[in-house]
Scaffold this motif. Sequence first.
Motif, mmCIF file in Angstrom:
data_model
loop_
_atom_site.group_PDB
_atom_site.id
_atom_site.type_symbol
_atom_site.label_atom_id
_atom_site.label_comp_id
_atom_site.label_asym_id
_atom_site.label_seq_id
_atom_site.Cartn_x
_atom_site.Cartn_y
_atom_site.Cartn_z
ATOM 1 N N THR A 28 0.537 -1.440 -0.033
ATOM 2 C CA THR A 28 0.084 -0.102 -0.003
ATOM 3 C C THR A 28 0.840 1.250 0.026
ATOM 4 O O THR A 28 0.501 2.038 -0.434
ATOM 5 C CB THR A 28 -0.847 -0.414 1.093
ATOM 6 O OG1 THR A 28 -1.344 -0.919 0.675
ATOM 7 C CG2 THR A 28 -1.998 1.426 1.317
ATOM 8 N N ARG A 59 2.315 2.054 -3.477
ATOM 9 C CA ARG A 59 1.697 2.360 -4.082
ATOM 10 C C ARG A 59 1.153 3.902 -4.139
ATOM 11 O O ARG A 59 1.287 4.339 -5.389
ATOM 12 C CB ARG A 59 0.175 1.774 -4.659
ATOM 13 C CG ARG A 59 0.059 0.445 -5.253
ATOM 14 C CD ARG A 59 -1.614 -0.506 -5.793
ATOM 15 N NE ARG A 59 -1.958 -0.204 -4.999
ATOM 16 C CZ ARG A 59 -2.269 -1.347 -3.909
ATOM 17 N NH1 ARG A 59 -1.508 -2.225 -3.830
ATOM 18 N NH2 ARG A 59 -2.801 -1.056 -2.913
ATOM 19 N N ARG A 60 0.894 4.124 -3.015
ATOM 20 C CA ARG A 60 0.451 5.639 -2.810
ATOM 21 C C ARG A 60 1.737 6.440 -2.227
ATOM 22 O O ARG A 60 0.838 7.661 -2.104
ATOM 23 C CB ARG A 60 -0.844 5.410 -2.150
ATOM 24 C CG ARG A 60 -2.315 4.616 -2.894
ATOM 25 C CD ARG A 60 -3.100 4.589 -1.672
ATOM 26 N NE ARG A 60 -3.912 3.622 -2.678
ATOM 27 C CZ ARG A 60 -6.033 3.999 -2.182
ATOM 28 N NH1 ARG A 60 -6.007 5.147 -1.989
ATOM 29 N NH2 ARG A 60 -6.029 2.516 -3.265
ATOM 30 N N ARG A 80 9.477 6.047 1.877
ATOM 31 C CA ARG A 80 8.352 6.577 1.850
ATOM 32 C C ARG A 80 7.520 6.381 2.365
ATOM 33 O O ARG A 80 7.112 6.025 3.317
ATOM 34 C CB ARG A 80 8.067 4.631 0.544
ATOM 35 C CG ARG A 80 8.941 4.505 -0.584
ATOM 36 C CD ARG A 80 8.655 5.554 -1.302
ATOM 37 N NE ARG A 80 8.722 4.294 -3.122
ATOM 38 C CZ ARG A 80 8.037 4.321 -3.497
ATOM 39 N NH1 ARG A 80 6.832 4.284 -4.175
ATOM 40 N NH2 ARG A 80 8.091 3.410 -4.951
ATOM 41 N N LEU A 114 3.623 7.368 3.929
ATOM 42 C CA LEU A 114 1.719 7.728 3.568
ATOM 43 C C LEU A 114 1.400 7.804 4.717
ATOM 44 O O LEU A 114 1.333 7.324 5.874
ATOM 45 C CB LEU A 114 1.420 6.558 2.642
ATOM 46 C CG LEU A 114 -0.001 6.129 2.391
ATOM 47 C CD1 LEU A 114 -0.537 7.178 0.968
ATOM 48 C CD2 LEU A 114 -0.591 4.304 2.217
ATOM 49 N N ALA A 174 -5.736 7.644 4.292
ATOM 50 C CA ALA A 174 -5.637 7.538 3.023
ATOM 51 C C ALA A 174 -5.036 5.777 3.035
ATOM 52 O O ALA A 174 -6.243 5.250 2.237
ATOM 53 C CB ALA A 174 -4.397 8.187 2.063
#
Length: 131
Positions: free
Chosen positions: A12, A15-16, A28, A30, A34
């Motif tokens: 996840t 991906r985002r 990364r 997030l 979300a």
Amino acid sequence: MYRLRHPRDFSTVYRRGIRCKTSHLTLRVLRQSAAAIVLPVEKPPSASGAVQRSPSRIGVSISTKVSKRAVVRNRIKRQILAALQQLLPQLLSNWDIVVVVHPQATQCDYQQFLQELKQLLAEAKVLNGHS
RNA sequence: GGAGUAGGCGCAGGCGGUUGCGGACGGGGAAUGGCUCUGCCAAACCUGCCAGUCUGAGGAAAGUCCGGGCUCCCGAAAGACCAAACUUGCUGGGUAACGCCCAGUGCGAGCGAUCGUGAGGAAAGUGCCACAGAAACAUACCGCCGAUGGAGUUUCUAGCUAGCAGCGAAAGCUGAUUGCGAAGGCUCACAGGUAAGGGUGCAAGGGUGCGGUAAGAGCGCACCAGCAGCAUCGAGAGGUGCUGGCUCGGUAAACCCCGGUUGGGAGCAAGGUCGAAGGGGCAAGGGUUGGUCUUUUUCCUAGCUCCGUGCAAAGGUACCGCUUGAGGUGUUUGGUAACAAACAUCCCAGAUAGAUAACUGCCCUCUACUUUGCUUCGGUAAUUUGGAGAACAGAACCCGGCUUAUGUCUUGCUCCCCUC
RNA sequence: UGCCGAGUAGACGAAUUGGUAAAGUCACCUGUCUCUGAAACAGGAGUUUGUAGGUUCAAACCCUACCUCGGCAG
């Protein structure tokens, strides 16, 4: 410290998430809100807003391409986790963070990791301001 | 002092500080939600969380090369024989088992300590042995011989024959000549003998020497190698001695033969328990819509954003498997040893994006430099400051081995050099 | 973690029932041709078969150990 453990969480974030990069590490990031759209069960709709105060979760990804020897990989991972431990009080909550290690990072020591992580987290605006 | 060699049931720095991680133990202990609502349940026989105590990688945890345990699937009463597979193969012992370990035997390497050894059968059969070479397992190219057989030779000889000349009474003798000509001589190398020598090749029918022979040859003899038999020593592999007939190519990490072993396959991601939300699949049933025929009840067929029921699959390490085991430590006894037995004592990691760390202080060890003392000027002892504590490397179901990687300490033995 | 497979010039790739300086193609180098380049033609160099041992008279091939790469469970 809360760790990211499940492969689903990792994919996840990949991906985002937002991506930041230095010569030895990639970050990364997030927001968990979300992620909550993907996994609605974890959070009831009434409490989805400001009530949630779960701390940020951290994962480290280091592949066999960095080094074939497990000892080297484990040491790098421990050093990164120790550095994040030091930075933990300044972190904002409700974020998922994944640190990806590059092959050149086998030469780095603890101070270098600390510095790079501080820079990356500031860039991603996960750090609790410059206050 | 140097070089080498074999081991070690040898070690894998120690004690702290700050911040952290996994597990176990017994404590403290919510928020929240539900209901039959002044109490119960979820998790209240204590979850998230909190502090405490104990505990937390290796000699190879590695490679995954063998052998087991354990689990499931297939097969199967048990035993015997055959087949098949394994690719295990000097002897005796050890082990749960092994291709592992120990002790020995033969062969090979090394001056030696010691090391290596895939070490049954090629006189059961088949295949292969390129090129070269005559020939690669049965022959004869060059060479040697030509004893024996054959051919040639009278310009080889003995001998025989014929006439002529000379001498003589005759018998006969002498001389040259013609022809024949041996079982003898010489020549040929046709048949044949030979396996010494040459050449070829990794390899050519035991090796060396003497005798012997036509030439040669285990043809004969001596020594050596090898084979067979007997005696003797040993538990055995084998060792030693004597005797004998004389001799047999290599390759089985080629097929194979003999002996030995064995139910086959998959592997803890084995296998099992539980199995949410939201969907989809199959089955039969109900409901409903359409069609056809007969009839006004039902039946058949096709469909459905329909209804509940059942079945199977699937998602996740959520839980079990999971760590008490051919276990560790110590002592004694038996054994050359591997190892075994007895007694005592201990419980010693259990993760799953995968815990045991990050930073740092002191001690100890090693090393470089500075200074000082002693000095046979090679060094040695103390001291100051700095550096390093490494190398190989991370449990993943558990054991026994093997292999490979690698820092350091230490013991025995061998050879060489120097000094006394 | 467990289980499989493969390594031959710079690249691809044959030779695998052991048999004597390991085919071939592309690429590379030199020359011819051309005003120059390409194409074409002629010639040339390079690999001791991943590494180390062993069996054999002889090993890319047979045996053993290691190294590297790839795949599957996923």
